[in-house]
Design an enzyme around this catalytic site. Structure first.
Site, PDB file in Angstrom:
ATOM      1  N   CYS A   1     -23.684 -12.683   8.838  1.00  0.00           N
ATOM      2  CA  CYS A   1     -22.283 -12.306   8.597  1.00  0.00           C
ATOM      3  C   CYS A   1     -21.934 -12.457   7.107  1.00  0.00           C
ATOM      4  CB  CYS A   1     -21.363 -13.170   9.438  1.00  0.00           C
ATOM      5  SG  CYS A   1     -19.623 -12.959   9.054  1.00  0.00           S
TER       6      CYS A   1
ATOM      7  N   HIS B   1     -16.540 -18.734  12.515  1.00  0.00           N
ATOM      8  CA  HIS B   1     -16.909 -17.338  12.777  1.00  0.00           C
ATOM      9  C   HIS B   1     -16.298 -16.887  14.104  1.00  0.00           C
ATOM     10  CE1 HIS B   1     -19.299 -13.640  12.555  1.00  0.00           C
ATOM     11  NE2 HIS B   1     -19.408 -13.778  13.872  1.00  0.00           N
TER      12      HIS B   1
ATOM     13  N   ASN C   1      -7.535  -5.171  11.116  1.00  0.00           N
ATOM     14  CA  ASN C   1      -8.261  -4.111  11.796  1.00  0.00           C
ATOM     15  C   ASN C   1      -9.120  -4.732  12.883  1.00  0.00           C
ATOM     16  OD1 ASN C   1      -7.233  -2.108  10.039  1.00  0.00           O
ATOM     17  ND2 ASN C   1      -8.773  -2.633   8.514  1.00  0.00           N
TER      18      ASN C   1
ATOM     19  N   GLY D   1     -10.947   0.399  12.780  1.00  0.00           N
ATOM     20  CA  GLY D   1     -11.525   0.475  11.434  1.00  0.00           C
ATOM     21  C   GLY D   1     -12.089  -0.837  10.927  1.00  0.00           C
TER      22      GLY D   1
ATOM     23  N   HIS E   1     -10.329 -11.338   9.984  1.00  0.00           N
ATOM     24  CA  HIS E   1      -9.695 -11.496   8.670  1.00  0.00           C
ATOM     25  C   HIS E   1      -8.379 -10.737   8.642  1.00  0.00           C
ATOM     26  CE1 HIS E   1     -12.424  -8.040   8.570  1.00  0.00           C
ATOM     27  NE2 HIS E   1     -11.563  -7.451   7.762  1.00  0.00           N
TER      28      HIS E   1
HETATM   29  P1  5GP Z   1     -12.168  -4.346   7.525  1.00  0.00           P
HETATM   30  O1  5GP Z   1     -12.525  -2.908   7.264  1.00  0.00           O
HETATM   31  O2  5GP Z   1     -13.203  -5.032   8.385  1.00  0.00           O
HETATM   32  O3  5GP Z   1     -10.770  -4.559   8.008  1.00  0.00           O
HETATM   33  O4  5GP Z   1     -12.170  -5.028   6.107  1.00  0.00           O
HETATM   34  C1  5GP Z   1     -13.331  -5.492   5.493  1.00  0.00           C
HETATM   35  C2  5GP Z   1     -13.003  -5.644   4.035  1.00  0.00           C
HETATM   36  O5  5GP Z   1     -13.988  -6.470   3.461  1.00  0.00           O
HETATM   37  C3  5GP Z   1     -13.008  -4.319   3.259  1.00  0.00           C
HETATM   38  O6  5GP Z   1     -11.734  -4.106   2.685  1.00  0.00           O
HETATM   39  C4  5GP Z   1     -14.126  -4.516   2.217  1.00  0.00           C
HETATM   40  O7  5GP Z   1     -13.782  -3.971   0.970  1.00  0.00           O
HETATM   41  C5  5GP Z   1     -14.248  -6.023   2.163  1.00  0.00           C
HETATM   42  N1  5GP Z   1     -15.578  -6.491   1.851  1.00  0.00           N
HETATM   43  C6  5GP Z   1     -16.751  -6.089   2.435  1.00  0.00           C
HETATM   44  N2  5GP Z   1     -17.797  -6.772   1.902  1.00  0.00           N
HETATM   45  C7  5GP Z   1     -17.262  -7.611   0.974  1.00  0.00           C
HETATM   46  C8  5GP Z   1     -17.842  -8.579   0.086  1.00  0.00           C
HETATM   47  O8  5GP Z   1     -19.056  -8.799   0.046  1.00  0.00           O
HETATM   48  N3  5GP Z   1     -16.980  -9.251  -0.731  1.00  0.00           N
HETATM   49  C9  5GP Z   1     -15.628  -9.040  -0.693  1.00  0.00           C
HETATM   50  N4  5GP Z   1     -14.878  -9.759  -1.542  1.00  0.00           N
HETATM   51  N5  5GP Z   1     -15.063  -8.146   0.119  1.00  0.00           N
HETATM   52  C10 5GP Z   1     -15.865  -7.431   0.947  1.00  0.00           C
HETATM   53 ZN    ZN Z   2     -18.834 -14.832  10.003  1.00  0.00          ZN
END
Ligand code: 5GP
Ligand code: ZN
Length: 116
Positions: A4, A46, A89, A95, A102
């Site tokens: 993760c 997690h 999301n 999405g 988070h």
């Molecule tokens: P989701 O699409 O799951 O709601 O949001 C995931 C978010 O995590 C996205 O906005 C993406 O830019 C961010 N993200 C993905 N990998 C990383 C990472 O390695 N570091 C950081 N700081 N953000 C990440």
């Molecule tokens: Zn995790």
């Protein structure tokens, strides 16, 4: 959770720009911000998504703590007065791309009405 990406960030095995942290929660800047302020508020535990939250946190202590952290993170980001948007999301159609629960905090500009 070894695979993760957010667990790796929490463990310090991947870099991030942290804006807030305590014993249960961390908040760090999103890698691909969609607004001047875009941070992710993440439980250290997690939990894949909101669907699993109650099972993993039956007394709701983490949920309450996480909710109460939001204004503190917003304050640290300088948007508590100007306002901000929270996004979670969940799952494929929602999405969600990272399967570790988070909340996005987005702000720093007028975001408009938001919902289509
Ligand atoms: P989701 O699409 O799951 O709601 O949001 C995931 C978010 O995590 C996205 O906005 C993406 O830019 C961010 N993200 C993905 N990998 C990383 C990472 O390695 N570091 C950081 N700081 N953000 C990440
Ligand atoms: Zn995790």
């Amino acid at each position: 959770m070894d695979s993760c990406v957010f667990c790796k960030i929490i463990a310090g095995d991947l870099p991030s720009t942290r804006v807030y942290e305590d014993d249960k929660v961390i908040a760090f800047k999103d890698l691909n911000p969609v607004a001047p302020v875009h941070v992710l508020v993440v439980p250290r535990q997690h939990i894949v998504s909101i669907n699993e939250f109650a099972e993993q946190d039956p007394a709701g202590e983490l949920a309450i703590h996480l909710m109460n952290c939001i204004p503190k993170v917003a304050e640290a980001c300088g948007v508590v007065e100007s306002g901000y948007r929270l996004i979670n999301n969940c799952g494929k159609d929602g999405g969600q791309t990272v399967p570790h629960f988070h909340i996005h905090i987005i702000g720093g500009e007028d975001l408009g009405p938001g919902l289509r």
